[in-house]
Design a protein around this motif. Structure first.
Motif, short mmCIF file in Angstrom:
data_model
loop_
_atom_site.label_atom_id
_atom_site.label_comp_id
_atom_site.label_asym_id
_atom_site.label_seq_id
_atom_site.Cartn_x
_atom_site.Cartn_y
_atom_site.Cartn_z
N ASP A 73 0.67 -1.18 -0.11
CA ASP A 73 0.04 -0.05 0.04
C ASP A 73 1.14 1.26 0.03
O ASP A 73 0.64 2.20 -0.65
CB ASP A 73 -1.01 -0.04 1.12
N SER A 74 2.07 1.26 0.67
CA SER A 74 2.51 2.38 1.09
C SER A 74 3.66 2.93 -0.25
O SER A 74 3.95 3.93 -0.28
CB SER A 74 3.31 2.33 2.25
N TYR A 75 4.61 1.66 -0.34
CA TYR A 75 5.59 2.04 -1.38
C TYR A 75 5.25 2.54 -2.61
O TYR A 75 5.75 3.52 -3.12
CB TYR A 75 6.44 0.69 -1.48
N PRO A 76 4.24 2.15 -3.27
CA PRO A 76 3.99 2.51 -5.02
C PRO A 76 3.69 4.10 -4.73
O PRO A 76 3.76 4.55 -6.00
CB PRO A 76 2.97 1.71 -5.23
N THR A 77 3.11 4.68 -3.72
CA THR A 77 2.62 6.11 -3.90
C THR A 77 3.72 7.10 -3.77
O THR A 77 3.66 8.22 -4.16
CB THR A 77 1.51 6.27 -2.82
N ALA A 78 4.87 6.66 -3.21
CA ALA A 78 6.10 7.52 -3.11
C ALA A 78 6.58 7.97 -4.35
O ALA A 78 6.31 7.44 -5.29
CB ALA A 78 7.15 6.84 -2.25
N PRO A 79 7.52 9.07 -4.47
CA PRO A 79 7.99 9.39 -5.63
C PRO A 79 9.12 8.42 -6.24
O PRO A 79 9.39 7.58 -5.37
CB PRO A 79 8.94 10.70 -5.15
N GLY A 80 9.01 8.29 -7.61
CA GLY A 80 9.57 6.92 -8.08
C GLY A 80 10.85 6.79 -7.55
O GLY A 80 11.11 5.66 -7.17
N PRO A 81 12.01 7.58 -7.61
CA PRO A 81 13.32 7.16 -7.03
C PRO A 81 13.27 6.67 -5.55
O PRO A 81 13.95 5.68 -5.09
CB PRO A 81 14.11 8.30 -7.35
N VAL A 82 12.32 7.43 -4.72
CA VAL A 82 12.13 6.98 -3.32
C VAL A 82 11.63 5.54 -3.26
O VAL A 82 12.16 4.93 -2.62
CB VAL A 82 11.33 8.10 -2.69
N THR A 83 10.60 5.24 -4.15
CA THR A 83 10.10 3.94 -4.12
C THR A 83 11.07 3.10 -4.25
O THR A 83 11.18 1.89 -3.53
CB THR A 83 8.97 3.78 -4.95
N ALA A 84 12.15 3.31 -5.49
CA ALA A 84 13.04 2.13 -5.76
C ALA A 84 13.84 2.31 -4.78
O ALA A 84 14.49 1.05 -4.49
CB ALA A 84 13.70 3.00 -7.13
N ILE A 85 14.36 3.13 -3.84
CA ILE A 85 15.39 2.97 -2.89
C ILE A 85 14.72 2.23 -1.70
O ILE A 85 15.13 1.08 -0.85
CB ILE A 85 15.68 4.36 -2.25
N PHE A 86 13.34 2.56 -1.62
CA PHE A 86 12.57 1.72 -0.36
C PHE A 86 12.57 0.67 -0.72
O PHE A 86 12.93 -0.59 0.36
CB PHE A 86 11.33 2.28 -0.01
#
Lengths: 509, 144
Positions: A240-253
């Motif tokens: 639920d939470s990862y995909p909504t973050a900004p692109g590069p941030v999601t990748a790092i998470f």
């Protein structure tokens, strides 16, 4: 034990650099908030230096075994010990490289990095937290490192302040805080029972406790870190939470944060508690369920990022499988898997960012035919996707082969069968993304207008980092022999903690 | 004394967990606060029985056996500072959420609703959401 010993003072001085340098950089970055060029230069210089320092630490740790630094000059059980062994050094090198590559991608993307002054300082604090989690030899300090990393991630995930980000960011923050509270409670109970929080000292004193108490502590720690790692049944917050973050941030998470949890599980389950059959069985069951539930969850999804997010969960299961066997081969496979997975998963999320930008959406029903209109992106997706699914000759195949081999050697047939079936479903999901995004036609109109520029289909600064990560995963399969041997040496250290204990507490005890 | 503190910790954990299950953000935030207090209290309690002097006793004795253990107190201080910072962030997030939605209820997950809708269009499983307490509660949130 291959080579045990403590390193010289020159290398000891470098141990704290991956923690201190990004924090200093974050401070400087706040000061230079008005000049984006200066902020970018600081981030890139700091992260590149950490990569260099980590490589130096890895070479040294691999030759001598352990590099220990007592911060403030206080000797081990009293002061906070910083310990770099082979596992920490490997994790440091991989995480620092991925952080550097994704920083370049973030600069290339017109998004949060350009709109918010706070992106760069937060990114550096996150880097410091990740490095600190790998280096620390103190359980309470691990809590502080986690908090540093998580506090930065709370803000990064909600940076845009959009409605969906706040909604899913809120559940991310709350679930992480519950995990942190449990962590403090576990620390309190462990301190009450043993009177120390130094990990090496704990390893000695835990052995003196009754077995039931020890199993209780290891289960408690498994829950604490299982929430961060996304283990079954504690994974619900992740997709639920990862995909909504900004692109590069999601990748790092996706690439790093869950793996910090996995690292903590491996470290605590091998060092603090003597591996037992009970814990082994528990871990194998958890691993099997995590794999199956993650991969089945992915099938129902329609969004590329959400499919990938569910696959993080199923892949975490493989790493825990390797740990649950408690053999050198199993742990070596797990370490190899973690390295492979950090790079491949980050690459896939970067590709999802490219697709999102090029087509205006990452929803399978709203995108289609990218193989013709953006062949470069299609090629960049194919390599990490096939690697994730475990097709030869990619790194994923070798990682899965190592784990399956270890499982068969230990006689755990059922878990090997489960893991192979899950691999098949992973391939199915990747095919689904390929058919939905790169072949076929879009059924719906994307919510945003697509951005089309240049022959590559996206800016150079976004394509090159993705290319570097894909190349890294290919390099892993080419250099798999030496990489696996390194993982094997790390696994030896993990299963025989006496070297770690002696290096931290001093041989005189 | 230790038993009393253990009971207080249990009470804080119980109230915190109950508040955490609510659908209002303000209650969740207070719940997180209570849970944090409970954990910090547990940390202090882990240092042993209360009432011991810190560093030097009034009669000047510095016998380690009679002094309070300073480490759990230092750890609790660190934990309190972290809890404080994160609670402030949570309040800011809650305020932002209230600004956007005009309500402090936790919204349903958009993607879940999307999948639910697709399932109702696609197949015969549509009757699943009848009378199911979980889905009917989801519908209450829909109006926000």
């Amino acid at each position: 034990m291959i080579a045990a010993g403590v390193s010289t003072s020159t290398m000891q001085a470098l141990v704290a650099v991956p923690i201190v340098l990004p924090l200093l950089g974050a401070g400087l970055s706040v000061v230079f908030g008005a000049w984006r060029g200066a902020q970018r230069a600081i981030t890139l210089v700091v992260l590149a230096s950490i990569v260099a320092v980590s490589v130096a630490l890895l070479i040294e740790a691999d030759s001598v075994g352990y590099i220990v630094q007592s911060s403030g000059g206080w000797a081990a059980p009293l002061g906070i010990a910083l310990v770099v062994d082979r596992l920490s050094a490997i994790m440091l090198v991989v995480s620092a490289s991925v952080l550097l590559v994704v920083a370049v991608y973030a600069i290339g993307q017109a998004g949060e990095e350009r709109q918010r002054v706070s992106f760069h300082p937060l990114y550096l604090v996150l880097a410091a937290g990740v490095s600190a989690s790998f280096i620390t030899g103190d359980l309470f300090n691990l809590f502080v490192a986690f908090e540093m990393m998580l506090a930065a991630s709370y803000v990064l995930i909600t940076l845009g302040g959009r409605r969906d980000q706040i909604r899913s960011g809120m559940s991310y923050v709350v679930i992480s805080l519950v995990a942190s509270t449990l962590f403090i409670s576990a620390l309190a109970l462990i301190y009450a029972a043993t009177g120390t929080v130094n990990m090496a000292d704990l390893a000695v004193r835990m052995a003196e406790l009754p077995e039931s108490v020890r199993t209780g502590f290891s289960l408690l720690l498994l829950v604490v870190f299982g929430i961060k790692a996304g283990l079954f049944p504690l994974f619900f917050w992740l997709p639920d939470s990862y995909p909504t973050a900004p692109g590069p941030v999601t990748a790092i998470f996706a690439g790093l944060l869950t793996k910090v949890g996995v690292y903590a599980i491996i470290r605590t389950q091998t060092l603090l508690v003597v591996p037992s059959d009970t814990m082994g069985t528990v871990l194998l069951w958890v691993a099997g369920l995590t794999m199956v539930v993650g991969v089945i969850g992915a099938i129902a999804q329609d969004d590329m990022k959400r499919i990938l997010a569910f696959h993080i969960i199923s892949q975490i299961g493989y790493m825990i499988l390797g740990l649950g066997l408690f053999t050198v081969a199993g742990l070596a496979g797990a370490v190899f898997y973690v390295i492979h997975h950090i790079v491949v998963k980050t690459a896939l999320f970067l590709v999802a960012g490219l697709v999102d930008r090029r087509a205006g959406s990452s929803r399978l029903s709203a995108v289609g035919g990218l193989v013709r209109s953006a062949p470069v992106i299609a090629g960049l997706f194919l390599v990490p996707a096939l690697s994730l699914a475990g097709l030869p000759p990619f790194s994923g195949f070798l990682a899965k082969f190592a784990l399956a081999d270890a499982g068969i050697a230990s006689g755990a047939w059922w878990i090997v069968a489960v893991s192979l079936a899950v691999g098949l479903f992973t391939l199915f999901s990747m095919t689904k993304i390929w058919a939905g995004v790169f072949w076929g036609e879009a059924d719906e109109v994307p919510m945003r207008a697509p951005v089309i520029d240049g022959r590559l289909g996206s800016p150079m600064l976004m394509v090159i980092p993705t290319l570097v990560l894909a190349a890294m995963s290919v390099a892993f399969s080419i250099g798999a022999g030496s990489l696996y041997e390194l993982s094997e040496r790390a696994a030896h250290d993990l299963l025989d903690p006496s070297g770690y204990i002696a290096a931290v507490l001093g041989d005189g005890r | 004394m230790t038993v009393l503190l253990a009971l207080v910790t249990a009470l804080l954990f119980a109230c915190g967990s109950w508040l955490l299950m609510q659908r209002r953000l303000t209650r969740i935030i207070i719940g997180i606060g209570l849970l944090g207090h409970g954990a910090n209290l547990l940390l202090v309690t882990s240092g042993g029985a209360g009432g011991r002097p810190p560093i030097v006793a009034t009669d000047g004795s510095t016998d380690l056996a009679t002094l309070a253990d300073p480490l759990p107190q230092a750890l609790a201080l660190t934990a309190i500072v972290i809890t404080f910072g994160v609670t402030a962030l949570l309040l800011a997030l809650g305020y932002r959420s209230w600004q956007i939605t005009g309500d402090d209820m936790v919204e349903d997950d958009v993607e879940d609703r999307f999948l639910e809708r697709r399932r109702t269009i696609d197949g015969p499983e549509a009757e699943i959401d009848d009378g199911d307490p979980i889905t009917s509660e989801l519908e209450v949130g829909d109006g926000a």
